[in-house]
Design an enzyme around this catalytic site. Sequence first.
Site, mmCIF file in Angstrom:
data_model
loop_
_atom_site.group_PDB
_atom_site.id
_atom_site.type_symbol
_atom_site.label_atom_id
_atom_site.label_comp_id
_atom_site.label_asym_id
_atom_site.label_seq_id
_atom_site.Cartn_x
_atom_site.Cartn_y
_atom_site.Cartn_z
ATOM 1 N N LYS A 192 0.860 -1.197 0.000
ATOM 2 C CA LYS A 192 0.000 0.000 0.000
ATOM 3 C C LYS A 192 0.890 1.238 0.000
ATOM 4 C CE LYS A 192 -1.806 2.909 2.870
ATOM 5 N NZ LYS A 192 -1.865 4.134 2.034
ATOM 6 N N GLU A 268 10.310 1.166 10.361
ATOM 7 C CA GLU A 268 11.304 2.233 10.132
ATOM 8 C C GLU A 268 10.559 3.538 10.364
ATOM 9 O OE1 GLU A 268 14.310 1.584 9.590
ATOM 10 O OE2 GLU A 268 14.298 -0.446 8.763
ATOM 11 N N CYS A 303 13.294 11.237 6.870
ATOM 12 C CA CYS A 303 13.357 10.674 8.227
ATOM 13 C C CYS A 303 14.724 10.875 8.858
ATOM 14 C CB CYS A 303 13.015 9.196 8.183
ATOM 15 S SG CYS A 303 14.031 8.300 7.020
ATOM 16 N N GLU A 402 9.626 15.937 15.493
ATOM 17 C CA GLU A 402 9.990 15.828 14.081
ATOM 18 C C GLU A 402 9.118 16.790 13.281
ATOM 19 O OE1 GLU A 402 8.954 12.203 11.996
ATOM 20 O OE2 GLU A 402 10.927 12.236 11.050
HETATM 21 P P1 NDP Z 1 2.408 7.785 8.136
HETATM 22 O O1 NDP Z 1 2.846 6.975 9.284
HETATM 23 O O2 NDP Z 1 1.278 8.688 8.309
HETATM 24 O O3 NDP Z 1 2.033 6.830 6.893
HETATM 25 C C1 NDP Z 1 2.847 5.808 6.401
HETATM 26 C C2 NDP Z 1 1.964 4.793 5.694
HETATM 27 O O4 NDP Z 1 1.121 4.132 6.644
HETATM 28 C C3 NDP Z 1 1.031 5.426 4.659
HETATM 29 O O5 NDP Z 1 0.905 4.514 3.590
HETATM 30 C C4 NDP Z 1 -0.243 5.580 5.450
HETATM 31 O O6 NDP Z 1 -1.421 5.681 4.685
HETATM 32 C C5 NDP Z 1 -0.246 4.309 6.270
HETATM 33 N N1 NDP Z 1 -1.105 4.391 7.457
HETATM 34 C C6 NDP Z 1 -1.553 5.505 8.088
HETATM 35 N N2 NDP Z 1 -2.341 5.161 9.137
HETATM 36 C C7 NDP Z 1 -2.396 3.811 9.167
HETATM 37 C C8 NDP Z 1 -3.033 2.854 10.006
HETATM 38 N N3 NDP Z 1 -3.781 3.204 11.055
HETATM 39 N N4 NDP Z 1 -2.854 1.539 9.751
HETATM 40 C C9 NDP Z 1 -2.073 1.141 8.720
HETATM 41 N N5 NDP Z 1 -1.464 2.002 7.864
HETATM 42 C C10 NDP Z 1 -1.602 3.323 8.100
HETATM 43 O O7 NDP Z 1 3.717 8.534 7.643
HETATM 44 P P2 NDP Z 1 3.841 9.591 6.482
HETATM 45 O O8 NDP Z 1 3.360 9.028 5.207
HETATM 46 O O9 NDP Z 1 3.255 10.850 6.982
HETATM 47 O O10 NDP Z 1 5.445 9.711 6.359
HETATM 48 C C11 NDP Z 1 6.156 10.508 7.185
HETATM 49 C C12 NDP Z 1 6.771 9.716 8.331
HETATM 50 O O11 NDP Z 1 7.532 8.629 7.833
HETATM 51 C C13 NDP Z 1 7.747 10.555 9.112
HETATM 52 O O12 NDP Z 1 7.532 10.415 10.490
HETATM 53 C C14 NDP Z 1 9.106 9.989 8.747
HETATM 54 O O13 NDP Z 1 10.082 10.150 9.692
HETATM 55 C C15 NDP Z 1 8.806 8.570 8.475
HETATM 56 N N6 NDP Z 1 9.794 8.003 7.563
HETATM 57 C C16 NDP Z 1 10.721 7.118 8.059
HETATM 58 C C17 NDP Z 1 11.720 6.591 7.244
HETATM 59 C C18 NDP Z 1 12.694 5.573 7.779
HETATM 60 O O14 NDP Z 1 13.327 4.879 6.993
HETATM 61 N N7 NDP Z 1 12.847 5.435 9.068
HETATM 62 C C19 NDP Z 1 11.823 6.982 5.834
HETATM 63 C C20 NDP Z 1 10.803 7.892 5.407
HETATM 64 C C21 NDP Z 1 9.831 8.382 6.260
HETATM 65 P P3 NDP Z 1 -1.995 7.099 4.133
HETATM 66 O O15 NDP Z 1 -1.622 7.058 2.727
HETATM 67 O O16 NDP Z 1 -3.458 7.117 4.334
HETATM 68 O O17 NDP Z 1 -1.313 8.189 4.904
#
Ligand code: NDP
Length: 500
Positions: A192, A268, A303, A402
């Site tokens: 997804k 991650e 991130c 963050e």
């Molecule tokens: P989110 O946690 O909001 O979303 C990540 C994914 O999870 C999206 O596909 C999202 O869907 C989905 N999601 C959201 N809610 C749920 C749920 N309740 N159950 C299952 N899936 C869900 O993160 P962001 O997309 O806002 O990305 C930013 C974050 O990602 C930052 O905190 C950043 O630090 C972290 N990040 C970490 C990295 C790493 O390697 N450690 C690399 C890149 C980013 P939807 O499309 O609806 O939002």
Amino acid sequence: MTLSLEPQAIEAALAKIRFRTQAFIDGAFVPSSSGKTYVSENPGTGKKLADIASCEVEDVNRAVRVARKAFESGVWSRIKPADRKRILAKYVELLEANAMEIALLDSLDAGKPICDCVNIDIPDAIHCIHWHAELIDKLYDRVSPTGPENVALIVREPMGVIGMLVPWNFPAQMAAWKIGPALAAGNSIVLKPARQTSLSALRLAELAAEAGIPPGVFNVLPGSGTVVGRAIACHMDVDMVAFTGSTEVGRELLKYSADSNLKRVILELGGKSPQVVLADAPDLDLVAANAVNAAFWNMGENCSSGSRLIVHRRLKDALLEKIIALVKAWKVGDQLDPETRVGPLIGQGHMETVLKYIAAGRSEGARLALGGNRVLKETGGTFVEITIFDEVNNNMKIAREEIFGPVLAVLPVDSDEEAVAVANDTNYGLAASLYTRDINKAHRVARRLRAGTVSVNCYSEGDLATPFGGFKESGFFGRDKSVYAQEQYTELKTIWMQVG
Ligand code: NDP
């Protein structure tokens, strides 16, 4: 692979682009079961790019069913390693042939500067799949020491059906960091993408099918996290969830696992990474160039963004002056302009969050040294200028949370000890950079920094051969990249045999 950033080459590729907008299940594009769609926008203009299939629980159930069927049939999970490698090599060829298109999809959808998509994200994504494909026939299982009456094999087997949930900031690259090792290990996947950025993932799946990856092995379901993501993470027939995203959603995923089938969960997560500049730092020009890149690359929507600059007070003003001079050359604007270094933030809501953090920095008493505003409003895009706060202390909101935007907090310190203490005084632990001329100190301090990756005298996440993941609330078990990533998509099995 070298892609051209000439404006004519970009125009020509844009003219040919066709968006894939349906879900990809069992080797074919299909509408969502409800027929519903949602709008994906270009954050640089606020205008619609495409109507994307909005999947539901029923689509998740179908995708998991076909993924399981493919897995159990052995068409991918039990073929010869060399055959799996050959098909993935073909996949890599197709990705290379279509790299410019994939770069444009991510740039349009996520607002990422095209120069970064072309020079960094997409080459790295393709290299990742190539690297893991190459590893397939180079990993050996083990034989344990036994008496003559037994043979004990310790083997690794693919995990089964892997759910993948990825964010919008590096759409193709974060997907590839998971797709590469999971497919190489023989799993089936249900991916997804983030709601805002589904276009490249759908194209990645289509090209995988064209390369010969069997139907059902690679499925992509666009839709919302709380519906599709949750259904994948709660599903009783998904063996593992691999996630990159926020710490907040990561916590939910652990609960979903506990409440369903105890599926493996690797997370991650976010970060608040320190860049530690000790009093004996090398050449400040080098530090400044790395610090700018660490803080502002990808608009700080990163991130591992080095969002806290912890610098010895004696060097601070000189370093800040160099940093400000460098960022003035970073062009803010249309992400498709090859000169642009700062594109729009992902969307209106996120831009407002970033602006609230800037307001908090002001009201908490940090000194605004640069920027602080929304810019280019007339474009309809969500642009925020590069922003630097000086004289930040580590208890301020802008030092602890963050922000995920182009905002750097500068924290002056008076000793190495204080620098280490401030660097580690955070809930996060994804990455850190350290600057010093003294190799002994570099080693000693690098070992004391509580982060998954510590780069010394540079800003780096390493390469494909080095694991990437976080300490503390920046991660949970998992690592992307390297042999460690490939192993985590397998189960360990003992086969104990009576012989002779
Ligand atoms: P989110 O946690 O909001 O979303 C990540 C994914 O999870 C999206 O596909 C999202 O869907 C989905 N999601 C959201 N809610 C749920 C749920 N309740 N159950 C299952 N899936 C869900 O993160 P962001 O997309 O806002 O990305 C930013 C974050 O990602 C930052 O905190 C950043 O630090 C972290 N990040 C970490 C990295 C790493 O390697 N450690 C690399 C890149 C980013 P939807 O499309 O609806 O939002």
